[in-house]
Scaffold this motif. Structure first.
Motif, short mmCIF file in Angstrom:
data_model
loop_
_atom_site.label_atom_id
_atom_site.label_comp_id
_atom_site.label_asym_id
_atom_site.label_seq_id
_atom_site.Cartn_x
_atom_site.Cartn_y
_atom_site.Cartn_z
N UNK A 46 0.85 -1.19 0.00
CA UNK A 46 0.00 0.00 0.00
C UNK A 46 0.89 1.24 0.00
N UNK A 47 0.89 1.98 -1.11
CA UNK A 47 1.74 3.15 -1.24
C UNK A 47 1.44 4.25 -0.24
N UNK A 48 0.25 4.21 0.39
CA UNK A 48 -0.08 5.22 1.40
C UNK A 48 0.78 5.08 2.64
N UNK A 52 8.20 2.34 -1.24
CA UNK A 52 8.79 1.00 -1.31
C UNK A 52 10.21 1.10 -1.84
N UNK A 53 11.18 0.54 -1.09
CA UNK A 53 12.59 0.61 -1.47
C UNK A 53 13.08 -0.68 -2.13
N UNK A 131 11.50 -2.48 -10.95
CA UNK A 131 10.13 -2.90 -11.22
C UNK A 131 9.25 -2.88 -9.99
N UNK A 132 9.55 -1.99 -9.03
CA UNK A 132 8.80 -1.96 -7.77
C UNK A 132 7.37 -1.45 -7.96
N UNK A 133 7.11 -0.76 -9.06
CA UNK A 133 5.75 -0.25 -9.30
C UNK A 133 4.74 -1.39 -9.38
N UNK A 134 5.18 -2.55 -9.89
CA UNK A 134 4.25 -3.68 -10.02
C UNK A 134 3.91 -4.29 -8.66
N UNK A 174 8.44 -6.63 2.19
CA UNK A 174 8.48 -5.29 1.64
C UNK A 174 9.32 -4.39 2.54
N UNK A 175 10.37 -3.80 2.00
CA UNK A 175 11.23 -2.87 2.73
C UNK A 175 10.88 -1.46 2.25
#
Length: 215
Positions: A46-48, A52-53, A131-134, A174-175
């Protein structure tokens, strides 16, 4: 521009001088343990929550399979094994997850029947930084595990065999850096309080009615 307007302009300039608090690192881990041919559901990040690194994919446990021992007796059979685990999704928009593969040996006492073969060693970790957007969003993707062991060779009475189905324990980590709202520095707070105080005093002075007496 009158004096009150000038003070209000200065106060606005102060309130826009903000300092972002240091972002802190955090992780979210999803754990799965399943047999070959079964699926698991991966939730996107969740980008909120922040930025994401990287994504770590860990294979914590190794595929295994019971093998009957036809020659129970003293000594041990030594197996040379090829372990593997593949993760696939039928959804074309799902992020690609790495596979796992290892060659190892496993010695089993001939007094044990059946054998529980295990291929492995230290946990294998793949760190994903592109490719972290996916991986970011609110969707959930289903992945199928195909895992097992090839017995490449073994002491008598075993020879090379075809692969056997197995199981694996997998962690997706997820880091990220947490989202932190900008906050004023202490000196900015002091200037803001002073500025608003001056504005209030000026407005009260301006609003005070004047009194005059007829001659």
């Amino acid at each position: 521009m009158n004096r009150t307007q000038a003070f209000m302009g200065a106060a606005f300039a102060v309130t826009t001088t903000l300092a972002a608090a240091p972002a802190s690192a955090a992780t979210i881990i999803q754990n799965f343990s399943l047999s070959s041919g079964n699926s698991f559901a991966l939730q996107q990040f969740d980008g909120a929550l922040g930025t994401l690194q990287s994504v770590d994919v860990l294979f914590n446990a190794i595929t295994r399979r019971n093998v009957a021992n036809p020659a129970v007796g003293a000594g041990a059979n030594v197996f040379t094994l090829h372990g593997f685990a593949n993760l696939t999704s039928g959804d074309a928009s799902a992020p690609a997850l790495p596979s796992w593969e290892v060659n190892t040996t496993d010695a089993q006492s001939k007094f044990n029947s059946p054998y529980e073969l295990q291929a492995g060693g230290p946990t294998q970790t793949t760190n994903i930084t592109t490719g972290l957007a996916s991986f970011t969003g609110t969707s959930t993707f289903s992945y199928l595990l195909t895992a097992g062991i090839d017995i490449l060779s073994a002491t008598a009475p075993y020879g090379a065999t075809t692969r056997n189905d197995g199981s694996a324990a997998i962690s997706i980590r997820y880091n990220f850096t947490e989202a932190v709202a900008a906050v004023p520095e202490p000196s900015t707070w002091a200037m803001m309080i002073l500025g608003f105080g001056v504005i209030g005093a000026a407005m009260r002075r301006r609003a005070k009615p004047s009194v005059s007496f007829a001659a």
